[in-house]
Design a protein around this motif. Structure first.
Motif, mmCIF file in Angstrom:
data_model
loop_
_atom_site.group_PDB
_atom_site.id
_atom_site.type_symbol
_atom_site.label_atom_id
_atom_site.label_comp_id
_atom_site.label_asym_id
_atom_site.label_seq_id
_atom_site.Cartn_x
_atom_site.Cartn_y
_atom_site.Cartn_z
ATOM 1 N N ASN A 1 19.931 -74.474 33.509
ATOM 2 C CA ASN A 1 19.751 -74.515 32.064
ATOM 3 C C ASN A 1 18.446 -73.856 31.635
ATOM 4 O O ASN A 1 18.418 -73.135 30.643
ATOM 5 C CB ASN A 1 19.785 -75.967 31.578
ATOM 6 N N SER A 2 17.346 -74.125 32.377
ATOM 7 C CA SER A 2 16.084 -73.503 31.971
ATOM 8 C C SER A 2 16.170 -71.993 32.093
ATOM 9 O O SER A 2 15.667 -71.272 31.236
ATOM 10 C CB SER A 2 14.899 -73.974 32.803
ATOM 11 N N ARG B 1 32.069 -66.032 30.004
ATOM 12 C CA ARG B 1 32.806 -66.400 28.797
ATOM 13 C C ARG B 1 32.150 -65.800 27.564
ATOM 14 O O ARG B 1 32.810 -65.385 26.632
ATOM 15 C CB ARG B 1 32.822 -67.927 28.696
ATOM 16 N N LEU B 2 30.830 -65.768 27.562
ATOM 17 C CA LEU B 2 30.102 -65.213 26.415
ATOM 18 C C LEU B 2 30.083 -63.696 26.434
ATOM 19 O O LEU B 2 29.587 -63.074 25.497
ATOM 20 C CB LEU B 2 28.649 -65.730 26.415
ATOM 21 N N GLU C 1 34.078 -74.957 25.781
ATOM 22 C CA GLU C 1 32.733 -75.238 25.275
ATOM 23 C C GLU C 1 32.670 -76.630 24.660
ATOM 24 O O GLU C 1 31.700 -77.358 24.866
ATOM 25 C CB GLU C 1 32.325 -74.191 24.245
ATOM 26 N N ARG D 1 18.756 -66.125 27.474
ATOM 27 C CA ARG D 1 19.653 -66.156 26.312
ATOM 28 C C ARG D 1 19.165 -65.319 25.131
ATOM 29 O O ARG D 1 19.938 -64.561 24.543
ATOM 30 C CB ARG D 1 19.880 -67.608 25.882
ATOM 31 N N ARG E 1 29.955 -69.664 32.053
ATOM 32 C CA ARG E 1 29.521 -69.568 30.657
ATOM 33 C C ARG E 1 29.060 -68.151 30.330
ATOM 34 O O ARG E 1 29.395 -67.603 29.284
ATOM 35 C CB ARG E 1 28.376 -70.550 30.387
ATOM 36 N N GLU F 1 32.630 -79.155 27.432
ATOM 37 C CA GLU F 1 31.348 -79.140 28.124
ATOM 38 C C GLU F 1 30.316 -79.909 27.314
ATOM 39 O O GLU F 1 29.545 -80.701 27.865
ATOM 40 C CB GLU F 1 30.895 -77.699 28.333
ATOM 41 N N PHE G 1 18.837 -70.138 31.933
ATOM 42 C CA PHE G 1 19.705 -69.650 30.855
ATOM 43 C C PHE G 1 18.913 -69.582 29.559
ATOM 44 O O PHE G 1 19.038 -68.630 28.789
ATOM 45 C CB PHE G 1 20.910 -70.583 30.707
ATOM 46 N N GLY G 2 18.087 -70.601 29.320
ATOM 47 C CA GLY G 2 17.247 -70.593 28.127
ATOM 48 C C GLY G 2 16.327 -69.395 28.084
ATOM 49 O O GLY G 2 15.988 -68.891 27.011
ATOM 50 N N LYS H 1 18.363 -87.790 39.998
ATOM 51 C CA LYS H 1 17.381 -86.813 40.421
ATOM 52 C C LYS H 1 18.006 -85.469 40.724
ATOM 53 O O LYS H 1 19.197 -85.365 40.991
ATOM 54 C CB LYS H 1 16.696 -87.301 41.700
ATOM 55 N N ASN I 1 28.485 -83.263 28.650
ATOM 56 C CA ASN I 1 27.017 -83.307 28.732
ATOM 57 C C ASN I 1 26.460 -84.453 27.900
ATOM 58 O O ASN I 1 25.495 -85.107 28.299
ATOM 59 C CB ASN I 1 26.408 -81.985 28.249
ATOM 60 N N GLU I 2 27.090 -84.676 26.743
ATOM 61 C CA GLU I 2 26.575 -85.726 25.852
ATOM 62 C C GLU I 2 26.761 -87.106 26.480
ATOM 63 O O GLU I 2 25.830 -87.913 26.503
ATOM 64 C CB GLU I 2 27.331 -85.637 24.533
ATOM 65 N N ALA J 1 24.418 -87.524 29.330
ATOM 66 C CA ALA J 1 23.033 -87.743 28.887
ATOM 67 C C ALA J 1 22.830 -89.209 28.508
ATOM 68 O O ALA J 1 21.792 -89.797 28.797
ATOM 69 C CB ALA J 1 22.714 -86.837 27.709
#
Lengths: 337, 423
Positions: free
Chosen positions: B127-128, B160-161, B406, B134, B157, B409, B130-131, B281, B413-414, B417
């Motif tokens: 994720n980092s 897909r994008l 999407e 992006r 992803r 996903e 990708f951030g 972890k 994720n929600e 979390a």
């Protein structure tokens, strides 16, 4: 150029401020506006985000969804600030008043841990507080602690980590303001019979210690009466032995600007901290910083993450305003409370 | 005041008001500052224009070096690959010469083809990373990378994008010939046109056999037991944690539905509430296992190979109910400046000799055919290690987490979390 500046002296202060202001505008104001706008978005990464003022509902939604972590962050950051104050004040006092030749060396030792990275310092606490590590293993071997006892993955480890990481931020401002105190004032106070405060100090210590211990016991999820009792007794002892009237009337009020600065420098970053909760905590000790990180990086939920960041900022500003009022603005600027 | 004193005073006032009048030979005047700046700037201009490496095709204009255009200047269909390739990968994922701090297979590649590889171990979280890439990809700008290596779902992803370049398989003969069959035909890239698997790993049970004894079931992760209650680590990677939980419940993670996800999340929440789970972890679970803070954990095979060396009582196993198989995949992001070079580099690692060298160091599962045979000659111990070359009955129990839309996903994720305390 020299002649022009001489005739238009008013430009000089602005010219000197220009780099700092430019930096703030570029790296704080502009991203802040950007983030504020993105908190009014709706949509997803792939379908695109659209701006709409009707998305102000992002704010109450975000606040209610993460209220638990917000409150916890306030409690942990507050506890860490108080704990750093309790450790840093005696430390700064000793260096300022009794340091003598070794002041520079002692200050260097206070700052020395900062030469390593923040992450390494946090991980080193993981090693120190390990279940069978250097601290707990002997205590468990003797039998004082039960074998399942753990410090890590508990709130106390998270708050201790934050305390340790921000100790220099509290120590140095307090040291600076203590250093400036004219020792003749303290001497004069002693001449005027401002001696040890014994009974008063003991009572103040018991009360403050008891309250603090109770609050900490609640935050760390340990039995509150025991903590209140132990801390009350310790507070009473310290008050009896160490607190004198010259301290409470002269030294401490004069050091309030340093205390204010140090507590701001500790509380504000601690509120947004996420590293300690991530490494030293468990799922029920996560702070608002962890939530924002998750929402931003994992869930790609930029609107809600931005809303949470702004709520955090607003909350901190409110706290700081109340704190400044409580301490009294004269105490902060002139040092005379 | 005496005349001399008055003269001195006037001179002092003069010097205070007109600093340039002070006779210092090296005063930094505005003219000198601008001149120095021009010299430095011109020097920088020249440096940026200089060619690097043999046969470099970097455009010799400051404008191009300052803002590289997306147009593949050196990656035309008929151009021979040259120049340099920038590769972003995870740590400990390339054979390394520890003392010389070099990567032998990459150096060999440069010797063979004359292309320098800028290999950076900058990916530590999907994720980092990708951030980081992006914003450039969204704005149709080059990211600065020619190859990025990311896990299945992040690769899915990106594809897909539409943010990956299509691979020209005519330039990649070894890849086409040597890719293992189980990696082909994936729903999110059936023709292998956008990604080349790098290494695979398994997710299973990691435990300290001295404390827990031999374990074979995923139930242990969710049941209280004095040997491990409060000392169990779950993975913070949603697809691994939820995937293993689905297997424990008898559900199929290859076709994940929201209902299945809810059941798995409820199961995880029960374990968290009961105090069984210590924490969620990433790689840090290996440290916990080594120090004894955790005695049982969801674990990744590659980490455990290394952890076993540090603490021999640790074990890794794929439970009876099964385990997860994940793959890190190399892709060429859109706007890469050296697509041909990147394709050549990706193909190079599908030569069994080279792949064997990588596997020997990295200790993960290889997607290349013929590597186990090569390693039997070179390093029989690795070839016989079931964590690196799992036997067929274990492979049959491995599952790949299925693709998600999407919306799904975001939902998965929600809910995850929430159960990890950040929702």
């Amino acid at each position: 150029m020299g002649g022009w500046l001489k005739r238009h002296r008013w430009v000089v202060p602005y010219a000197l401020l220009a780099p700092g202001v430019l930096w703030l505008v570029l790296f704080y104001v502009y991203p802040g506006i950007q983030m504020f706008i993105s908190s009014f978005w709706s949509g997803t990464l792939e379908t695109g985000f659209t701006f709409s003022l009707s998305n102000w509902t992002n704010y109450p939604e975000a606040l209610s969804a993460s209220s638990e972590q917000f409150v916890r962050s306030i409690l942990y950051a507050g506890a860490a600030t108080i704990l750093t104050f309790l450790i840093a004040y005696p430390l700064a006092y000793t260096i300022a008043f009794k340091g003598g030749r070794y002041k520079a060396l002692l200050l260097f030792l206070v700052v020395a841990p900062f030469f390593t990275s923040f992450l390494l310092r946090t991980i080193s606490w993981k090693i120190l507080l390990a279940d069978s590590g250097i601290l707990l293993a002997p205590l468990k071997a003797i039998g004082i602690l039960p074998p399942e006892f753990r410090l890590l993955a508990e709130p106390i480890a998270v708050v201790s980590g934050i305390t340790y990481n921000f100790l220099p931020f509290m120590t140095l401002p307090i040291y600076v303001s203590l250093e400036k105190i004219d020792h003749r004032l303290v001497e004069a106070a002693k001449d005027l019979y401002a001696g040890p405060w014994r009974p008063g100090g003991a009572i103040a210590g018991i009360v403050l210690g008891g309250v603090l211990g109770g609050v900490l016991g609640y935050i760390f999820e340990y039995p509150v009466p025991i903590w209140a009792g132990v801390w009350g007794i310790a507070g009473g002892l310290i008050g009896w032995l160490f607190i004198s009237e010259s301290f409470t009337r002269i030294t401490f009020p004069l050091s309030l600007p340093g205390v204010f600065a140090g507590s701001l420098l500790t509380f504000i970053p601690a509120m947004g901290d996420y590293v300690n909760a991530e490494f030293l905590g468990n799922p029920s000790t996560r702070m608002i910083g962890n939530v924002i990180q998750n929402k931003f990086l994992v869930q790609n939920d930029y609107p809600e993450a931005s809303a949470l960041s702004f709520i955090l900022m607003a909350g901190i500003i409110v706290f700081v305003a109340i704190y400044a009022r409580a301490l009294g603005t004269e105490a902060l600027t002139t040092g005379r409370g | 005041m005496t005349p001399q004193a008055r003269a001195h005073e006037e001179q002092a006032i003069e010097m205070a008001n007109y600093p340039e009048s002070i006779p210092t030979p090296t005063a930094l005047t505005r003219r000198r500052f601008l001149a120095a700046g021009a010299v430095v700037g011109f020097g920088g201009f020249l440096a940026a224009c200089s060619t690097s490496g043999s046969g470099a095709t970097t455009a010799p204009s400051a404008a191009a070096s300052a803002a590289p255009s997306g147009a593949p200047a050196s990656a035309g269909a008929g151009a021979s690959p040259s120049g340099k390739v920038a590769w972003a990968n995870w740590t400990y994922y390339m054979d390394t010469d520890e003392e010389a701090k070099t990567f032998p297979t990459l150096d060999e590649f440069t010797k063979l083809h004359g292309i320098t590889v800028e290999y950076s171990e900058v990916v530590d979280d999907n994720n980092s990373f990708f951030g980081q890439i992006r914003p450039a990809l969204e704005a149709n700008q080059p990211t600065g990378w020619d190859i990025v290596t990311l896990t299945d779902w992040m690769a899915q992803r990106l594809i897909r994008l539409g943010w990956t370049e299509e691979l020209d398989l005519a330039n990649m003969p070894d890849f086409t010939a040597n890719l293992k069959d189980e990696y082909k035909g994936l729903a999110w890239d059936p023709d292998m046109k956008h990604h080349a698997p790098w290494q695979s790993g398994m997710t299973g049970l990691g435990y300290d056999v001295d404390v827990t004894g031999d374990l074979t079931s995923l139930d242990t992760l969710f049941t209280a037991d004095p040997r491990w209650t409060g000392k169990v680590d779950y993975l913070s990677e949603m697809r691994d944690a939820v995937g293993l939980t689905m297997l424990k419940l008898g559900l199929d993670p290859e076709k994940p539905t929201t209902a299945d996800n809810d059941a798995a999340i409820a199961e995880i929440q029960k374990a968290v509430d009961a105090g069984i789970v210590r924490d969620f972890k990433g790689n840090a679970y290996a440290e916990d296992l080594k120090s004894g803070d955790a005695t049982l954990s969801m674990a990744w095979s590659g980490d455990m190979v290394q952890a076993l060396v540090d603490k021999p009582s640790l074990r890794f196993t794929i439970a009876d109910q099964g385990g997860m198989l994940w793959t890190d995949n190399s892709m060429i992001p859109k706007g890469a400046s050296n697509k041909a070079g990147a394709e050549l580099l990706l193909d190079y690692y599908y030569i069994p000799d080279v792949a064997a060298l990588v596997t020997a160091y990295v200790n993960y599962l290889t997607p290349v055919k013929g590597v186990d045979a090569k390693l039997l000659e070179m390093d029989p111990e690795i070839a016989k290690n079931p964590l690196i070359f799992p036997p067929p009955d274990v492979v049959a129990r491995l599952h790949v987490f299925g693709p998600l839309t999407e919306a799904d996903e975001a939902y998965f994720n929600e809910t995850f979390a929430k159960v990890t305390g950040v929702g």
